[in-house]
Design a protein around this motif. Structure first.
Motif, PDB file in Angstrom:
ATOM      1  N   LEU A 138     -20.295  -1.725 -16.975  1.00  0.00           N
ATOM      2  CA  LEU A 138     -19.752  -1.940 -18.319  1.00  0.00           C
ATOM      3  C   LEU A 138     -19.856  -3.416 -18.717  1.00  0.00           C
ATOM      4  O   LEU A 138     -20.347  -3.759 -19.797  1.00  0.00           O
ATOM      5  CB  LEU A 138     -18.288  -1.479 -18.364  1.00  0.00           C
ATOM      6  N   HIS A 177       0.831  -1.209   0.000  1.00  0.00           N
ATOM      7  CA  HIS A 177       0.000   0.000   0.000  1.00  0.00           C
ATOM      8  C   HIS A 177       0.861   1.253   0.000  1.00  0.00           C
ATOM      9  O   HIS A 177       1.074   1.874   1.043  1.00  0.00           O
ATOM     10  CB  HIS A 177      -0.896   0.034   1.234  1.00  0.00           C
ATOM     11  N   PRO A 209      -9.797   2.719 -15.352  1.00  0.00           N
ATOM     12  CA  PRO A 209      -9.543   1.331 -14.961  1.00  0.00           C
ATOM     13  C   PRO A 209      -8.086   0.901 -15.132  1.00  0.00           C
ATOM     14  O   PRO A 209      -7.663  -0.066 -14.505  1.00  0.00           O
ATOM     15  CB  PRO A 209     -10.455   0.523 -15.887  1.00  0.00           C
ATOM     16  N   ASP A 231      -6.197  -4.767 -20.229  1.00  0.00           N
ATOM     17  CA  ASP A 231      -7.346  -4.462 -21.069  1.00  0.00           C
ATOM     18  C   ASP A 231      -7.684  -2.990 -20.831  1.00  0.00           C
ATOM     19  O   ASP A 231      -7.957  -2.589 -19.697  1.00  0.00           O
ATOM     20  CB  ASP A 231      -8.514  -5.366 -20.628  1.00  0.00           C
ATOM     21  N   SER A 241     -10.182  -1.230 -21.456  1.00  0.00           N
ATOM     22  CA  SER A 241     -11.548  -0.906 -21.030  1.00  0.00           C
ATOM     23  C   SER A 241     -11.816  -1.293 -19.585  1.00  0.00           C
ATOM     24  O   SER A 241     -12.597  -0.653 -18.899  1.00  0.00           O
ATOM     25  CB  SER A 241     -12.581  -1.622 -21.910  1.00  0.00           C
ATOM     26  N   THR A 242     -11.176  -2.390 -19.137  1.00  0.00           N
ATOM     27  CA  THR A 242     -11.503  -2.900 -17.796  1.00  0.00           C
ATOM     28  C   THR A 242     -10.325  -2.840 -16.834  1.00  0.00           C
ATOM     29  O   THR A 242     -10.507  -2.872 -15.619  1.00  0.00           O
ATOM     30  CB  THR A 242     -11.937  -4.381 -17.860  1.00  0.00           C
ATOM     31  N   GLY A 243      -9.124  -2.808 -17.362  1.00  0.00           N
ATOM     32  CA  GLY A 243      -7.947  -2.873 -16.491  1.00  0.00           C
ATOM     33  C   GLY A 243      -7.522  -4.303 -16.186  1.00  0.00           C
ATOM     34  O   GLY A 243      -6.571  -4.513 -15.439  1.00  0.00           O
ATOM     35  N   ALA A 244      -8.211  -5.306 -16.740  1.00  0.00           N
ATOM     36  CA  ALA A 244      -7.827  -6.706 -16.499  1.00  0.00           C
ATOM     37  C   ALA A 244      -6.385  -6.930 -16.926  1.00  0.00           C
ATOM     38  O   ALA A 244      -5.984  -6.514 -18.012  1.00  0.00           O
ATOM     39  CB  ALA A 244      -8.747  -7.645 -17.278  1.00  0.00           C
ATOM     40  N   ALA A 245      -5.613  -7.566 -16.040  1.00  0.00           N
ATOM     41  CA  ALA A 245      -4.195  -7.780 -16.331  1.00  0.00           C
ATOM     42  C   ALA A 245      -4.020  -8.940 -17.296  1.00  0.00           C
ATOM     43  O   ALA A 245      -4.687  -9.970 -17.184  1.00  0.00           O
ATOM     44  CB  ALA A 245      -3.449  -8.064 -15.037  1.00  0.00           C
ATOM     45  N   THR A 296      -1.383  -1.275  -4.444  1.00  0.00           N
ATOM     46  CA  THR A 296      -2.647  -0.630  -4.087  1.00  0.00           C
ATOM     47  C   THR A 296      -2.583   0.841  -4.469  1.00  0.00           C
ATOM     48  O   THR A 296      -1.649   1.542  -4.092  1.00  0.00           O
ATOM     49  CB  THR A 296      -2.880  -0.751  -2.574  1.00  0.00           C
ATOM     50  N   PRO A 299     -13.776   2.170  -5.435  1.00  0.00           N
ATOM     51  CA  PRO A 299     -13.548   3.165  -6.491  1.00  0.00           C
ATOM     52  C   PRO A 299     -13.873   2.667  -7.899  1.00  0.00           C
ATOM     53  O   PRO A 299     -14.053   3.461  -8.798  1.00  0.00           O
ATOM     54  CB  PRO A 299     -12.048   3.478  -6.381  1.00  0.00           C
ATOM     55  N   LYS A 336      -7.545 -11.174  -7.368  1.00  0.00           N
ATOM     56  CA  LYS A 336      -6.155 -11.270  -6.915  1.00  0.00           C
ATOM     57  C   LYS A 336      -5.771 -10.043  -6.100  1.00  0.00           C
ATOM     58  O   LYS A 336      -5.005 -10.143  -5.144  1.00  0.00           O
ATOM     59  CB  LYS A 336      -5.205 -11.402  -8.110  1.00  0.00           C
ATOM     60  N   GLN A 337      -6.305  -8.882  -6.519  1.00  0.00           N
ATOM     61  CA  GLN A 337      -5.977  -7.666  -5.786  1.00  0.00           C
ATOM     62  C   GLN A 337      -6.607  -7.697  -4.390  1.00  0.00           C
ATOM     63  O   GLN A 337      -5.979  -7.314  -3.403  1.00  0.00           O
ATOM     64  CB  GLN A 337      -6.453  -6.447  -6.584  1.00  0.00           C
ATOM     65  N   TRP A 383     -12.373   6.045 -11.040  1.00  0.00           N
ATOM     66  CA  TRP A 383     -11.059   6.183 -11.668  1.00  0.00           C
ATOM     67  C   TRP A 383     -11.013   5.528 -13.026  1.00  0.00           C
ATOM     68  O   TRP A 383     -11.907   4.798 -13.432  1.00  0.00           O
ATOM     69  CB  TRP A 383     -10.005   5.609 -10.739  1.00  0.00           C
ATOM     70  N   SER A 386       0.300  -9.332  -5.536  1.00  0.00           N
ATOM     71  CA  SER A 386      -0.907  -8.738  -6.117  1.00  0.00           C
ATOM     72  C   SER A 386      -0.533  -7.352  -6.601  1.00  0.00           C
ATOM     73  O   SER A 386       0.523  -6.837  -6.248  1.00  0.00           O
ATOM     74  CB  SER A 386      -2.033  -8.665  -5.086  1.00  0.00           C
ATOM     75  N   PRO A 387      -1.397  -6.743  -7.435  1.00  0.00           N
ATOM     76  CA  PRO A 387      -1.041  -5.425  -7.947  1.00  0.00           C
ATOM     77  C   PRO A 387      -0.864  -4.444  -6.797  1.00  0.00           C
ATOM     78  O   PRO A 387      -1.500  -4.593  -5.746  1.00  0.00           O
ATOM     79  CB  PRO A 387      -2.240  -5.010  -8.806  1.00  0.00           C
ATOM     80  N   ARG A 409     -12.844 -11.474 -21.435  1.00  0.00           N
ATOM     81  CA  ARG A 409     -12.411 -10.203 -20.842  1.00  0.00           C
ATOM     82  C   ARG A 409     -13.134  -9.956 -19.518  1.00  0.00           C
ATOM     83  O   ARG A 409     -12.566  -9.391 -18.588  1.00  0.00           O
ATOM     84  CB  ARG A 409     -12.663  -9.047 -21.817  1.00  0.00           C
ATOM     85  N   THR A 469      -8.420 -10.492 -12.062  1.00  0.00           N
ATOM     86  CA  THR A 469      -7.494  -9.424 -11.655  1.00  0.00           C
ATOM     87  C   THR A 469      -7.947  -8.803 -10.341  1.00  0.00           C
ATOM     88  O   THR A 469      -7.155  -8.601  -9.408  1.00  0.00           O
ATOM     89  CB  THR A 469      -7.434  -8.327 -12.753  1.00  0.00           C
ATOM     90  N   MET A 509      -6.815   5.678  -4.341  1.00  0.00           N
ATOM     91  CA  MET A 509      -8.204   5.659  -3.882  1.00  0.00           C
ATOM     92  C   MET A 509      -8.543   4.358  -3.170  1.00  0.00           C
ATOM     93  O   MET A 509      -9.367   4.326  -2.270  1.00  0.00           O
ATOM     94  CB  MET A 509      -9.151   5.916  -5.059  1.00  0.00           C
ATOM     95  N   GLN A 510      -7.857   3.275  -3.588  1.00  0.00           N
ATOM     96  CA  GLN A 510      -8.071   1.999  -2.902  1.00  0.00           C
ATOM     97  C   GLN A 510      -7.455   2.050  -1.507  1.00  0.00           C
ATOM     98  O   GLN A 510      -8.006   1.472  -0.566  1.00  0.00           O
ATOM     99  CB  GLN A 510      -7.447   0.862  -3.725  1.00  0.00           C
ATOM    100  N   ALA A 524     -11.388 -12.190 -17.086  1.00  0.00           N
ATOM    101  CA  ALA A 524     -10.040 -11.686 -16.795  1.00  0.00           C
ATOM    102  C   ALA A 524     -10.098 -10.530 -15.802  1.00  0.00           C
ATOM    103  O   ALA A 524      -9.271 -10.435 -14.887  1.00  0.00           O
ATOM    104  CB  ALA A 524      -9.358 -11.229 -18.081  1.00  0.00           C
ATOM    105  N   TRP A 525     -11.082  -9.653 -15.966  1.00  0.00           N
ATOM    106  CA  TRP A 525     -11.185  -8.546 -15.008  1.00  0.00           C
ATOM    107  C   TRP A 525     -11.503  -9.085 -13.607  1.00  0.00           C
ATOM    108  O   TRP A 525     -10.900  -8.670 -12.616  1.00  0.00           O
ATOM    109  CB  TRP A 525     -12.262  -7.521 -15.413  1.00  0.00           C
ATOM    110  N   GLN A 544     -18.604   1.084 -11.698  1.00  0.00           N
ATOM    111  CA  GLN A 544     -18.429   1.405 -13.127  1.00  0.00           C
ATOM    112  C   GLN A 544     -18.146   0.163 -13.953  1.00  0.00           C
ATOM    113  O   GLN A 544     -18.730  -0.030 -15.016  1.00  0.00           O
ATOM    114  CB  GLN A 544     -17.243   2.327 -13.409  1.00  0.00           C
ATOM    115  N   ILE A 545     -17.206  -0.643 -13.481  1.00  0.00           N
ATOM    116  CA  ILE A 545     -16.803  -1.775 -14.313  1.00  0.00           C
ATOM    117  C   ILE A 545     -17.932  -2.806 -14.397  1.00  0.00           C
ATOM    118  O   ILE A 545     -18.191  -3.370 -15.464  1.00  0.00           O
ATOM    119  CB  ILE A 545     -15.516  -2.434 -13.771  1.00  0.00           C
TER     120      ILE A 545
END
Lengths: 794, 152
Positions: B40, A160, A746, A604, A606-610, A413, B32, B141-142, A744, A410-411, B131, B138, A416-417, B134-135, B36-37
């Motif tokens: 979508l 974080h 994505p 991605d 549009s979504t932020g998917a890794a 943080t 956050p 995992k976070q 935010w 993990s990604p 997709r 992701t 805002m998270q 996949a989101w 939204q997602i």
């Protein structure tokens, strides 16, 4: 007093027309004759102008631009010429403060640091270091970020950690990574001196980087002036100089960019051999943008079809092109996706990696680049890839620790998270440095509620009392620019050193010394039992950082404090291959995308998917740039009957951020003393508002009252600057982030400050009705706070 | 022929996924990104439902009760507590995998039938389903470390 020019009245100063060689013009402002000068660079915007600090009797008495510096050739803007007086502001914080019985009281450094260390240890013991978060800045020095990055990742091992750079440059980084494999700006400021065309997208350069704009103005007055294409919903000072100005509806950058790309592709103005040799995924782009005809773009964005064609004619035919983007892209809908289309424009035309062909995915802050490089924003230092275990192991070797200590599971943080985890109570200690989230984050009522929570221990490190220090449990007073030595890097990769010129006031200490003290008290050690952080001075830290940067795109190994102190700034990469730094990167069309070198495996848009490592490896671009194609998505909040207007936010030329420095300069403050709401003459007429009237602006999240300023904006849109909070004036709600959305992008996780739906009406802030309403607002905030506390205790 | 059955299954699963995404989005709107997602991704599933219609007509839908069995356990009441988001994302992931598998099954049948249109549709829509998955992965995992280890 020796002042070479009145930068308040004449922001950009006298013209020195240029082509290829920008003449020197030394701007200076002194209040007394200095005893001596100290080499530095300006920290009051992202441009990074070389500057000397004039010192007399351990006080700053003025500044002058450095004539030899490659960034500014001696010039300084109004903020640079005036902002330094804040160092001597009588209300500087000079002693640590600890909250006792609800009140901040003076304490010793030992008491303050011991309290922080004791709390850290208790939390780690009970909850792991995942209960500790850091929210840092774009204002610290490289050595401070690196020290913070190491103590966070290798000492505590918390994921974080983020900076307020999340609010300003996260999208720049995300877009560069997405297209080119790693962060790192392809351009040089010298591109302005020769380019044939400049595209500015959501970037009011005239106001944001006044000295960079001087460079452009001097081109416009010189031989072979470049053509300017400006995309901005307001008729800004930048837009007024445009050859073609496109004023899209907010949130429609993607349709406009897709429309431009489509016209250029249709006209066959693309570099097919470059595309074939140096990019992947062009066909997808061609397919996606095909439906964005000028007429369709007009329907979505209100940009007239013939104007879009006029812009595409310039962008499609120019032999060299410089493009820039800033918050109009980064803080808007589809931020990363839109910023990437600017990269695509250069890729499909083969205009990259050479003189006159730059891309500046601009930064908002002077040291934001270092935050990103050094890993103080969650990324790993040296643009390493947290999802690539080989990169994690490299850091483990460098720091002599078990690589699994480094949070890579993990990604990282994002800001805002981090605040969300604080709200939910899983982060129990938040350490904030040199930033003011109580004014700069979206949805302020919520941020204030979070920072005031009983079960959140808030440490704030700052030089001034701010809206955020008011909510802290411990306040640490810091030394700032001019009072400490360190380096920082600007948008065109120029690294400057800023030497200590004077002593900090009272007991204040540099952020660097505070981090070292914390590491020592926490007793962070490496695998062999030696102190984890071996350096004691900024210069020793710089040497350690050089090793960390070795072989990475941001290679500093050829630099030293001595070399940086010789004259002008030095661009990275600076190493054996480029001993004096490299003006352009990607000169051979080879990008940083190969699977073992890249900073990200992609997301991605549009979504932020890794994208997983194995998928990336299966189609390894191996040095070719990645073209991303994205369809338009409308913003999530759009005007309706209750909130019929768009709101957007931004800056004024005389202030920086929440005015902690610029608000303490009399001249800057007199030039822009108060917030305002800018609206079109059409809307003013409709609501019976005249210039200077008080206007109430309401969104679903809050309300503010601002004086009206009429004109130079599209009907249906209102604009409020984001600088104004409450530290110097608390007579009414005026911070625009009372109104903005908690959401935010994505990919970059940058908040959407550039749109919200609002209603407006004329009002009188001193009427009984207003008094009742503002009391009601305060009550609602208190009640919500109580509800949150009760909830967290249940 | 049971192709109609499977088209019915994917049709209902997509509808269910869209509805579940909207519910989860609304329950966790304080995050956050979730609202939204989820909106979508739900709009993608809505679109899939529309695009499926001609094929359902063509292969005369024979409705399966399969997805109903899944839905009963999911999302009836908003879940509370720090694990709630994690669990909701987990269940959404199961749902999107259900849809993904349906596309694989239908694609196999479409190839055997030489129904080029259905093949193309399967390809296009399954790409979007992937997709969605996949989101979810992701985001899971976070969330996982903080929800499982740190949160009370």
């Amino acid at each position: 007093m020796e002042e070479t020019r009145d930068s308040i009245a004449d922001i950009w100063g006298e013209r020195t027309p240029q082509y290829e060689n920008w003449p020197v013009r030394v701007d200076q402002r002194l209040t007394e004759e200095p005893d001596h000068w100290v080499q530095s660079a300006c920290v009051l915007c992202s441009n990074g102008c070389g500057m000397d600090i004039g010192v007399k009797d351990n006080r700053i008495v003025g500044v002058r631009g450095r004539a030899v510096d490659r960034v500014n050739h001696g010039r300084l803007g109004p903020k640079g010429l005036h902002g330094w007086v804040a160092n001597h502001s009588p209300d500087r914080l000079t002693k640590p403060l600890i909250r006792r019985n609800g009140k901040l009281e003076e304490a010793t450094w030992d008491e303050a640091m011991n309290l922080i260390v004791q709390r850290s240890k208790e939390l780690i013991e009970k909850y792991t270091s995942g209960a500790i978060g850091f929210y840092t800045s774009g204002q610290l020095m490289l050595e401070e970020y690196y020290t913070l990055g190491v103590l966070g990742k290798a000492g505590l091992g918390t994921p974080h950690m983020d900076g307020n750079t999340r609010l300003c440059t996260a999208t720049a980084a995300a877009a560069l990574k997405a297209s080119f494999g790693t962060d790192g700006q392809p351009g040089s400021y010298t591109d302005i001196d020769t380019t044939d065309a400049i595209l500015l997208v959501g970037h009011n350069m005239a106001s944001q980087q006044t000295v960079l704009w001087m460079r452009v103005l001097d081109r416009l007055e010189g031989p072979n002036p470049p053509k300017l294409v400006v995309i901005d919903p307001r008729k800004t000072a930048t837009a007024k100089k445009a050859t073609v100005h496109l004023a899209p509806r907010v949130g429609t950058n993607i349709p406009v960019m897709n429309g431009l790309l489509n016209l250029i592709i249709q006209a066959g103005q693309i570099d097919e051999s470059f595309i074939k040799a140096h990019t992947v995924n062009f066909d997808e782009l061609k397919k996606t943008v095909a439906k964005y005809t000028p007429e369709y773009v007009q329907q979505l964005s209100d940009v007239p079809a013939d104007q879009l064609r006029a812009a595409a004619d310039i962008l499609g035919s120019t032999p060299t092109l410089l493009s820039t983007a800033l918050q109009g892209v980064y803080q808007s809908m589809q931020a990363t996706a839109a910023a990437v289309q600017i990269n695509n424009l250069h890729l499909i035309r083969g205009l990259i990696g050479r003189k006159g062909c730059g891309i500046y995915q601009m930064n908002g802050q002077p040291t934001a680049q270092n935050n990103r490089e050094c890993g103080a924003d969650g990324d790993l230092p040296g643009f390493r890839n947290w999802a690539n275990y080989e990169h994690v192991k490299e850091l483990g070797r460098l720091w002599n620790i078990d690589p699994d200590k480094i949070p890579h599971w993990s990604p990282p943080t994002h800001a805002m998270q981090i605040f969300r985890y604080c709200e939910q109570g899983s982060i129990k200690m938040l350490w904030i440095q040199a930033t003011n989230p109580a004014v700069s984050m979206p949805d302020l009522a919520r941020i204030r509620r979070i920072l005031a929570k009983d079960d959140l221990f808030v440490v704030v490190q700052d030089a001034f009392p701010t809206e955020t220090t008011e909510l802290a449990d411990v306040v640490l007073p810091t030394a700032i620019w001019g009072e400490k030595t360190g380096c920082f890097t600007n948008v065109d990769r120029t690294v400057h050193i800023s030497h200590k010129a004077i002593d900090p006031p009272g007991e204040s200490r540099s952020d660097f010394d505070i981090f070292l003290d914390y590491s020592r008290r926490m007793d962070f050690r490496d695998k062999d039992g030696n102190p984890l952080i071996g350096w004691k001075t900024p210069e020793e830290c710089f040497e350690a950082w050089k090793e960390c940067s070795r072989g990475r795109p941001c290679d500093y190994t050829g630099m030293s404090y001595a070399k940086l102190s010789e004259g002008s700034g030095i661009m990275w990469p600076c190493n054996e291959q480029y001993p004096d730094g490299a003006e352009h990167i990607y000169t051979d069309g080879v990008f940083n995308t190969s699977a073992d070198y890249c900073e990200t495996y992609g997301q991605d848009l549009s979504t932020g998917a890794a994208k997983p490592q194995d998928e990336y490896k299966a189609e390894d671009p191996s040095g070719r740039a990645v073209i991303h194609a994205v369809d338009y998505e409308p913003p999530h909040e759009i005007p309706d009957d209750d909130y019929p207007l768009w709101l957007t936010t931004g800056r004024v030329v005389y202030h920086f951020h929440t005015r902690t420095k610029t608000g303490r300069s009399k001249e800057l403050n007199d030039a822009a003393p108060e917030g305002f709401v800018q609206l079109s003459a059409e809307d003013a007429g409709k609501y019976g508002i005249t210039e200077g009237d008080w206007v109430e602006v309401v969104s679903r999240r809050g309300r503010v009252i601002e004086p009206a300023r009429i004109g130079e904006i599209e009907p249906g849109l209102v604009f409020i600057p984001f600088h104004y909070g409450y530290w110097d004036k608390d007579d009414r709600k005026r911070a625009v982030n009372e109104l903005t959305l908690s959401e935010w992008d994505p990919v970059s996780k940058q908040p959407h400050f550039k749109y919200a739906a609002v209603s407006i009406r004329k009002t009188d802030p001193h009427s009984i009705r207003e008094k009742v309403l503002s009391t009601k607002d305060e009550l609602v905030e208190v009640v919500k706070g109580v509800v949150e506390t009760v909830k967290s205790k249940l | 022929m049971h192709l109609g059955n499977y088209l019915g299954l994917v049709h209902e699963s997509e509808q269910e996924l869209a509805e579940a995404l909207r519910k989860v989005g609304a329950h966790h709107a304080d995050e956050p990104d979730i609202f939204q997602i989820c909106q979508l991704l739900a709009s993608w599933s809505d679109q899939h439902v529309q695009q499926l219609k001609p094929f359902i007509k063509k292969y005369s839908e024979d409705r399966s009760s399969e997805p109903d069995k899944l839905s009963r356990t999911l999302f009836d009441e908003p879940r509370k507590g720090s694990l709630a988001l994690m669990r909701d994302l987990h269940d959404l992931w199961l749902l999107s995998n259900e849809v993904e598998l349906c596309w694989i099954v239908i694609y196999q049948a479409a190839m055997a039938l030489h129904d080029k249109e259905l093949e193309a549709t399967c390809n296009e829509l399954s790409g979007q389903t992937k997709r969605q998955t996949a989101w979810l992965l992701t985001r899971i995992k976070q969330s996982a470390p903080q929800s499982l280890i740190v949160a009370a």
